[in-house]
Design a protein around this motif. Structure first.
Motif, PDB file in Angstrom:
ATOM      1  N   GLY A  45      -6.764  -9.804  12.501  1.00 53.02           N
ATOM      2  CA  GLY A  45      -6.636  -8.755  11.497  1.00 53.02           C
ATOM      3  C   GLY A  45      -5.690  -7.657  11.947  1.00 53.02           C
ATOM      4  N   VAL A  46      -5.783  -7.282  13.224  1.00 56.01           N
ATOM      5  CA  VAL A  46      -4.892  -6.251  13.777  1.00 56.01           C
ATOM      6  C   VAL A  46      -3.444  -6.716  13.726  1.00 56.01           C
ATOM      7  N   ALA A  47      -3.208  -7.975  14.094  1.00 56.19           N
ATOM      8  CA  ALA A  47      -1.847  -8.520  14.061  1.00 56.19           C
ATOM      9  C   ALA A  47      -1.285  -8.495  12.645  1.00 56.19           C
ATOM     10  N   MET A  48      -2.103  -8.886  11.673  1.00 52.05           N
ATOM     11  CA  MET A  48      -1.656  -8.893  10.278  1.00 52.05           C
ATOM     12  C   MET A  48      -1.473  -7.471   9.738  1.00 52.05           C
ATOM     13  N   PHE A  49      -2.340  -6.549  10.165  1.00 46.48           N
ATOM     14  CA  PHE A  49      -2.211  -5.154   9.743  1.00 46.48           C
ATOM     15  C   PHE A  49      -0.912  -4.565  10.283  1.00 46.48           C
ATOM     16  N   GLY A  50      -0.597  -4.879  11.546  1.00 38.65           N
ATOM     17  CA  GLY A  50       0.653  -4.417  12.135  1.00 38.65           C
ATOM     18  C   GLY A  50       1.852  -4.945  11.376  1.00 38.65           C
ATOM     19  N   MET A  51       1.766  -6.195  10.910  1.00 37.09           N
ATOM     20  CA  MET A  51       2.845  -6.758  10.120  1.00 37.09           C
ATOM     21  C   MET A  51       2.967  -6.033   8.786  1.00 37.09           C
ATOM     22  N   GLY A  52       1.819  -5.757   8.165  1.00 36.62           N
ATOM     23  CA  GLY A  52       1.823  -5.058   6.883  1.00 36.62           C
ATOM     24  C   GLY A  52       2.471  -3.691   6.968  1.00 36.62           C
ATOM     25  N   LEU A  53       2.311  -3.028   8.107  1.00 34.50           N
ATOM     26  CA  LEU A  53       2.898  -1.699   8.291  1.00 34.50           C
ATOM     27  C   LEU A  53       4.425  -1.736   8.357  1.00 34.50           C
ATOM     28  N   THR A  54       4.979  -2.917   8.598  1.00 40.09           N
ATOM     29  CA  THR A  54       6.443  -3.023   8.679  1.00 40.09           C
ATOM     30  C   THR A  54       7.065  -3.433   7.351  1.00 40.09           C
ATOM     31  N   ILE A  55       6.240  -3.647   6.338  1.00 36.67           N
ATOM     32  CA  ILE A  55       6.732  -4.146   5.049  1.00 36.67           C
ATOM     33  C   ILE A  55       6.788  -3.025   4.014  1.00 36.67           C
ATOM     34  N   LYS A  56       7.954  -2.853   3.397  1.00 34.07           N
ATOM     35  CA  LYS A  56       8.115  -1.899   2.307  1.00 34.07           C
ATOM     36  C   LYS A  56       7.975  -2.634   0.972  1.00 34.07           C
ATOM     37  N   LEU A  57       7.652  -1.890  -0.054  1.00 33.56           N
ATOM     38  CA  LEU A  57       7.576  -2.497  -1.377  1.00 33.56           C
ATOM     39  C   LEU A  57       8.937  -3.061  -1.798  1.00 33.56           C
ATOM     40  N   ASP A  58      10.009  -2.400  -1.314  1.00 37.89           N
ATOM     41  CA  ASP A  58      11.361  -2.885  -1.627  1.00 37.89           C
ATOM     42  C   ASP A  58      11.597  -4.288  -1.083  1.00 37.89           C
ATOM     43  N   VAL A 178       0.547  -2.440   4.095  1.00 41.12           N
ATOM     44  CA  VAL A 178       1.543  -2.080   3.077  1.00 41.12           C
ATOM     45  C   VAL A 178       1.132  -0.793   2.368  1.00 41.12           C
ATOM     46  N   LEU A 179      -0.160  -0.659   2.053  1.00 39.78           N
ATOM     47  CA  LEU A 179      -0.662   0.534   1.369  1.00 39.78           C
ATOM     48  C   LEU A 179      -0.496   1.782   2.235  1.00 39.78           C
ATOM     49  N   ILE A 180      -0.837   1.653   3.522  1.00 39.51           N
ATOM     50  CA  ILE A 180      -0.681   2.791   4.437  1.00 39.51           C
ATOM     51  C   ILE A 180       0.778   3.218   4.497  1.00 39.51           C
ATOM     52  N   TYR A 181       1.684   2.234   4.519  1.00 46.01           N
ATOM     53  CA  TYR A 181       3.120   2.537   4.544  1.00 46.01           C
ATOM     54  C   TYR A 181       3.515   3.348   3.319  1.00 46.01           C
ATOM     55  N   GLN A 182       2.989   2.964   2.158  1.00 50.17           N
ATOM     56  CA  GLN A 182       3.356   3.665   0.919  1.00 50.17           C
ATOM     57  C   GLN A 182       2.771   5.064   0.861  1.00 50.17           C
ATOM     58  N   LEU A 183       1.583   5.245   1.440  1.00 49.51           N
ATOM     59  CA  LEU A 183       0.923   6.553   1.410  1.00 49.51           C
ATOM     60  C   LEU A 183       1.507   7.516   2.446  1.00 49.51           C
ATOM     61  N   PHE A 184       1.876   6.981   3.614  1.00 53.63           N
ATOM     62  CA  PHE A 184       2.376   7.834   4.699  1.00 53.63           C
ATOM     63  C   PHE A 184       3.692   7.285   5.252  1.00 53.63           C
ATOM     64  N   PRO A 185       4.721   7.191   4.415  1.00 51.29           N
ATOM     65  CA  PRO A 185       5.988   6.578   4.852  1.00 51.29           C
ATOM     66  C   PRO A 185       6.675   7.308   5.996  1.00 51.29           C
ATOM     67  N   SER A 186       6.649   8.619   5.984  1.00 44.15           N
ATOM     68  CA  SER A 186       7.347   9.368   7.034  1.00 44.15           C
ATOM     69  C   SER A 186       6.698   9.137   8.395  1.00 44.15           C
ATOM     70  N   PHE A 187       5.380   9.109   8.430  1.00 44.12           N
ATOM     71  CA  PHE A 187       4.677   8.873   9.699  1.00 44.12           C
ATOM     72  C   PHE A 187       4.932   7.458  10.207  1.00 44.12           C
ATOM     73  N   VAL A 188       4.835   6.497   9.300  1.00 44.47           N
ATOM     74  CA  VAL A 188       5.041   5.099   9.696  1.00 44.47           C
ATOM     75  C   VAL A 188       6.462   4.877  10.189  1.00 44.47           C
ATOM     76  N   GLU A 189       7.441   5.536   9.551  1.00 39.58           N
ATOM     77  CA  GLU A 189       8.827   5.395   9.985  1.00 39.58           C
ATOM     78  C   GLU A 189       9.008   5.925  11.404  1.00 39.58           C
ATOM     79  N   LYS A 190       8.265   6.988  11.749  1.00 39.68           N
ATOM     80  CA  LYS A 190       8.374   7.565  13.086  1.00 39.68           C
ATOM     81  C   LYS A 190       7.885   6.596  14.159  1.00 39.68           C
ATOM     82  N   ILE A 191       6.890   5.786  13.812  1.00 33.38           N
ATOM     83  CA  ILE A 191       6.328   4.869  14.803  1.00 33.38           C
ATOM     84  C   ILE A 191       6.769   3.422  14.541  1.00 33.38           C
ATOM     85  N   ARG A 192       7.736   3.247  13.652  1.00 36.50           N
ATOM     86  CA  ARG A 192       8.156   1.897  13.233  1.00 36.50           C
ATOM     87  C   ARG A 192       8.595   1.033  14.401  1.00 36.50           C
ATOM     88  N   ASP A 193       9.286   1.623  15.371  1.00 40.40           N
ATOM     89  CA  ASP A 193       9.821   0.846  16.487  1.00 40.40           C
ATOM     90  C   ASP A 193       8.733   0.279  17.397  1.00 40.40           C
TER      91      ASP A 193
END
Length: 217
Positions: A45-58, A178-193
């Motif tokens: 689940g953690v691995a899949m959640f980490g993947m979801g955080l890298t996916i944008k709706l675009d 994916v939902l977390i990314y949409q709600l907090f895009p600026s934070f996720v972008e900071k830790i994207r790497d």
């Protein structure tokens, strides 16, 4: 943060070598990693959640702009891989536990590691991400059926239980990311790497844990 990003990049680039080294350690010293199998669902689940955080709706746009390539890729994903896994299990006369494990891996969708490797190899990363998204969304329905059809000759497989498990372990964590990314895009972008590191650690622990657990038998 930069140091962690470097570690993340290193771990993603050399994930194959890391898996081999830690698997050897797990085989020689089983208790070091055997505990990880107690948290298999959580780590997946953690691995899949980490993947979801890298996916944008675009990223989902590729599903509509390049449907032919995606359909071909997903068709190969859910036909060639499962059949190869089935043939390997038959050819090597694997025990039921090992056989169902090999078949399950062959029936699973692509993941973060494939996207990272595609990026490192200067491949079509956008297409890789699109295939990952598409195959992951299809997995809760196709993977249980394939495991039921191919793995049923080794062990009794509950189709409903398999569907519920894939939804819980794969689909919900990805959509949550994916939902977390949409709600907090600026934070996720900071830790994207450093996000790939989450999935890499989970995957490495799982593989090493499985090796350690089998070495104890």
């Amino acid at each position: 943060m930069k140091s962690i990003a470097k570690i993340s990049n290193f771990a993603s680039k050399y994930i194959g070598i890391i898996i081999i080294v830690l698997s050897i350690i797990a085989f020689c010293f089983p208790p070091t990693f055997s505990w990880a199998t107690n948290y298999t669902s959580l780590l997946l689940g953690v691995a899949m959640f980490g993947m979801g955080l890298t996916i944008k709706l675009d990223d989902f746009k590729i599903v509509f702009t390049r449907p032919k390539e995606l359909l071909i890729g997903c068709f190969a994903q859910f036909t060639i891989m499962p059949l190869v896994a089935f043939c390997l299990a038959k050819a090597f006369h694997l025990s039921p536990d090992l056989a169902i494990g090999v078949i399950l891996v062959g029936c699973c969708p692509g993941g973060t590691a494939s996207n990272v490797i595609t990026y490192i190899a200067d491949g079509d990363t956008a297409l890789s991400v699109g295939m990952t998204i598409f195959s992951t969304l299809l997995a809760p329905f196709i993977t249980p059926i394939l495991v039921y059809l191919l793995g049923g000759s080794w062990v009794e497989v509950s189709l409903l239980a398999m569907i519920l498990s894939v939804v819980k372990v794969v689909l919900l964590p990805v959509l949550g990311g994916v939902l977390i990314y949409q709600l907090f895009p600026s934070f996720v972008e900071k830790i994207r790497d450093i996000l790939p590191l989450i999935s890499v650690v989970a995957i490495v622990l799982l593989i090493s844990g499985i090796v350690g657990s089998n070495a104890l038998r």
